[in-house]
Design an enzyme around this catalytic site. Structure first.
Site, PDB file in Angstrom:
ATOM      1  N   CYS A  20      40.319 -22.844   3.956  1.00 15.64           N
ATOM      2  CA  CYS A  20      40.104 -22.851   5.406  1.00 15.64           C
ATOM      3  C   CYS A  20      40.426 -24.199   6.044  1.00 15.64           C
ATOM      4  CB  CYS A  20      38.692 -22.398   5.737  1.00 15.64           C
ATOM      5  SG  CYS A  20      37.374 -23.547   5.248  1.00 15.64           S
ATOM      6  N   HIS A  55      32.796 -23.505   7.032  1.00 18.06           N
ATOM      7  CA  HIS A  55      34.008 -22.729   7.291  1.00 18.06           C
ATOM      8  C   HIS A  55      34.597 -23.148   8.632  1.00 18.06           C
ATOM      9  CE1 HIS A  55      36.784 -19.432   6.537  1.00 18.06           C
ATOM     10  NE2 HIS A  55      36.690 -19.113   7.813  1.00 18.06           N
ATOM     11  N   HIS A  77      42.291 -17.939  10.590  1.00 16.22           N
ATOM     12  CA  HIS A  77      41.582 -18.663   9.534  1.00 16.22           C
ATOM     13  C   HIS A  77      41.968 -18.119   8.171  1.00 16.22           C
ATOM     14  CE1 HIS A  77      37.987 -15.755   8.713  1.00 16.22           C
ATOM     15  NE2 HIS A  77      38.985 -15.077   9.199  1.00 16.22           N
TER      16      HIS A  77
END
Length: 351
Positions: free
Chosen positions: A266, A314, A326
């Site tokens: 990520c 994240h 993402h």
């Protein structure tokens, strides 16, 4: 005459009866154990329970991945510093050896010429003026000799300090490498556990998990139907270039620790996207959130970094209309998802 012998006691159970009782007791114990084992057996988890456990494992694995990335960044910095120190030490050692060699030659020459006293050398000289000229040169050379000795001493001390510093960097590097191995083991353990849980689902349930779990879509026009992807901005700004890069990464696999170009995790994706726009971001989510200035959720603009979970583990790249691009987790490629599909942690706008 009455007998005083003790009466013979009969066994409570005969041999056959005893065997029967033992058999019944063993059978009862086995039955009880079977019932007990049945009562303690873990029930088969429902698809929702599997999804919840897998989501938690992926979240924990991503947090561990961030720690791995941070340790890797520090290990690379330690390795670079160690290499530079070793190169500098080698250069200074070469200069030191040259200076020591020159000093040795000068000392030997002075020793040979100084074996006779000054008055004797002057008396025996064929040309007294030539001797006096040479004597003045030797005096100057003596001054230079002293300076050279002092220089060599300084260089020796400096090389020693550099070697000690390099040894410290090497020790730091070894510690970072050990930390990397530990983080890697944690990540792989959690991903293996998630894989085993997912294996308990049917193919249809796994497909539903992938579709619903991330609430995401693939490339624009992919027909997955979870959301409509906004068109990438085309104004030529740095944010627009970052978003365009993210669109170009759609469909590429998630690989923990990867920064592209063929796979990403990520924070690797967001770092690479902004790098394409000429902006250098740090490697981890918990450092990226402080790389620019914070923005509120109602002030989001395409290109902003959006962060999730309480541990800021994240990150995605906002693209407008409540959507982001993402890299979700292993098995789920880079995709578009709504920003409300995960617990909100904050947002920042790279400078």
């Amino acid at each position: 005459m009455a007998s005083h012998r003790k009466p013979r006691q009969r066994p409570l159970l005969s041999g056959g009866t005893l065997r029967t009782a033992a058999t019944l007791a063993l059978a009862g114990a086995a039955t009880a154990t079977a019932y007990e084992g049945t009562s303690q057996a873990d029930p088969q988890p429902t698809p929702d329970q599997v999804k919840s456990q897998v989501d938690r494992l992926y979240e924990e694995a991503e947090a561990a991945t961030d720690q791995y990335n941070g340790a890797k960044e520090k290990a690379e910095a330690a390795q670079k510093s160690l290499t530079e120190l070793r190169d500098e030490t080698a250069r200074k050692t070469d200069r030191l050896n040259t200076a020591r060699s020159a000093l040795g030659s000068l000392a030997a020459s002075q020793y040979r010429s100084g074996s006779l006293g000054t008055a004797v050398q002057l008396a025996l000289a064929d040309d007294p003026q030539d001797y006096l000229d040479r004597a003045a040169f030797i005096a100057r050379a003596g001054d230079r000799n002293a300076a050279e000795v002092a220089s060599v001493r300084r260089q020796l001390d400096e090389v020693g300090r550099l070697r000690d510093k390099a040894a410290g960097r090497l020790s730091e590097l070894r510690a970072r490498e050990a930390e990397l191995a530990d983080r890697k083991s944690v990540i792989e353990g959690k991903l293996d556990a998630a894989k085993q849980l997912l294996a308990k689902l049917t193919a249809e349930e796994r497909a539903r998990y992938e579709a619903q779990g991330a609430g995401s879509v693939g490339a624009p026009g992919s027909g997955s139907g979870a959301a409509v992807a906004p068109a990438p901005p085309g104004d030529g700004s740095r944010a627009a270039r970052a978003v365009a890069f993210a669109y170009g990464a759609l469909g590429k696999p998630y690989v923990w620790g990867a920064t592209g170009p063929s796979s990403f995790d990520c924070s690797g994706l967001t770092q690479a996207a902004w790098q394409a726009a000429g902006v250098s971001l740090p490697r981890t989510t918990y450092t990226q959130i402080n790389a620019g200035h914070r923005v509120s959720r109602d002030q989001l603009a395409p290109g902003d970094l959006v962060f999730f979970y309480s541990g800021v583990s994240h990150v995605g790249l906002y693209i407008g209309n409540g959507q982001m691009i993402h890299a979700p987790h292993p098995g789920a490629p880079v995709r578009i998802a709504p920003i409300d599909s995960m617990p909100w942690a904050g947002a920042s706008r790279p400078a």
